[in-house]
Design an enzyme around this catalytic site. Structure first.
Site, PDB file in Angstrom:
ATOM      1  N   CYS A  48       0.847  -1.189   0.000  1.00  0.00           N
ATOM      2  CA  CYS A  48       0.000   0.000   0.000  1.00  0.00           C
ATOM      3  C   CYS A  48       0.881   1.238   0.000  1.00  0.00           C
ATOM      4  O   CYS A  48       1.788   1.365   0.832  1.00  0.00           O
ATOM      5  CB  CYS A  48      -0.895  -0.010   1.233  1.00  0.00           C
ATOM      6  SG  CYS A  48      -1.893   1.479   1.398  1.00  0.00           S
ATOM      7  N   CYS A  51       0.350   3.086   3.557  1.00  0.00           N
ATOM      8  CA  CYS A  51       0.797   2.597   4.867  1.00  0.00           C
ATOM      9  C   CYS A  51       1.835   1.483   4.796  1.00  0.00           C
ATOM     10  O   CYS A  51       2.333   1.043   5.826  1.00  0.00           O
ATOM     11  CB  CYS A  51      -0.397   2.123   5.682  1.00  0.00           C
ATOM     12  SG  CYS A  51      -1.095   0.558   5.110  1.00  0.00           S
ATOM     13  N   CYS A  97      -7.620  -0.752   1.536  1.00  0.00           N
ATOM     14  CA  CYS A  97      -6.574  -1.268   2.423  1.00  0.00           C
ATOM     15  C   CYS A  97      -7.110  -1.281   3.844  1.00  0.00           C
ATOM     16  O   CYS A  97      -7.521  -0.246   4.370  1.00  0.00           O
ATOM     17  CB  CYS A  97      -5.329  -0.384   2.343  1.00  0.00           C
ATOM     18  SG  CYS A  97      -4.070  -0.837   3.572  1.00  0.00           S
ATOM     19  N   CYS A 100      -5.039   1.123   6.529  1.00  0.00           N
ATOM     20  CA  CYS A 100      -5.125   2.591   6.554  1.00  0.00           C
ATOM     21  C   CYS A 100      -6.427   3.132   5.987  1.00  0.00           C
ATOM     22  O   CYS A 100      -6.641   4.340   5.983  1.00  0.00           O
ATOM     23  CB  CYS A 100      -3.943   3.208   5.812  1.00  0.00           C
ATOM     24  SG  CYS A 100      -4.000   3.019   4.018  1.00  0.00           S
ATOM     25  N   CYS A 121      -8.875  -4.805  -9.735  1.00  0.00           N
ATOM     26  CA  CYS A 121      -8.418  -3.743 -10.633  1.00  0.00           C
ATOM     27  C   CYS A 121      -7.938  -2.591  -9.757  1.00  0.00           C
ATOM     28  O   CYS A 121      -8.736  -1.879  -9.163  1.00  0.00           O
ATOM     29  CB  CYS A 121      -9.593  -3.324 -11.516  1.00  0.00           C
ATOM     30  SG  CYS A 121      -9.176  -2.102 -12.747  1.00  0.00           S
TER      31      CYS A 121
HETATM   32 FE    FE Z   1      -2.786   1.085   3.495  1.00  0.00          FE
END
Ligand code: FE
Length: 134
Positions: A48, A51, A97, A100, A121
């Protein structure tokens, strides 16, 4: 939604590039074929960009022809969360995610049949590739 990483909008603005902020915090979508990873074939783990959580592996990345990095599965199911997204007159499933709360992209059910049929996607700018070194 409770997340482990909580930051103010100002903190996110300072940490992220404008493109990352637009996608991760404002649910934006980068233009197809414009991102860093849509055509990347390198081995590694996609984290990510907000984070650092490990989200996707190059092992499940496939060429969807859409211009966005596409995966059949998350690296660990628990690292992402999905929710219904009815914006833009479409019914889609948003991918977030879990750590975060950042917006990553959407998941569709038109992925490769032999791999379970899902297509995650994901926006390139929501991701950072850590190449495999061994
Ligand atoms: Fe994240």
């Amino acid at each position: 939604m409770s997340t482990q990483v909580e930051k103010s909008e100002q903190e996110w603005r300072e940490q992220l590039t404008p493109a990352q902020y637009e996608v991760l915090r404002k649910h934006g979508t980068e233009r197809a074929f414009s991102g860093e990873y849509w055509n990347t074939k390198a081995d590694g783990v996609y984290r990510c960009a907000g984070c650092g959580a490990e989200l996707f592996s190059s092992d499940t990345k496939f060429d969807s022809g859409t211009g966005w990095p596409s995966f059949t599965d998350p690296l660990v199911a628990e690292s992402v969360e999905t929710r219904e997204d009815r914006s833009l007159f479409m019914k889609r499933t948003e991918v977030i995610c879990k750590r975060c709360g950042g917006h990553l992209g959407h998941v569709f059910d038109d992925g490769p049949r032999e791999a379970g049929g899902q297509r995650y996607c994901i926006n390139s700018c929501a991701l950072e590739l850590t190449p495999r070194t061994d």
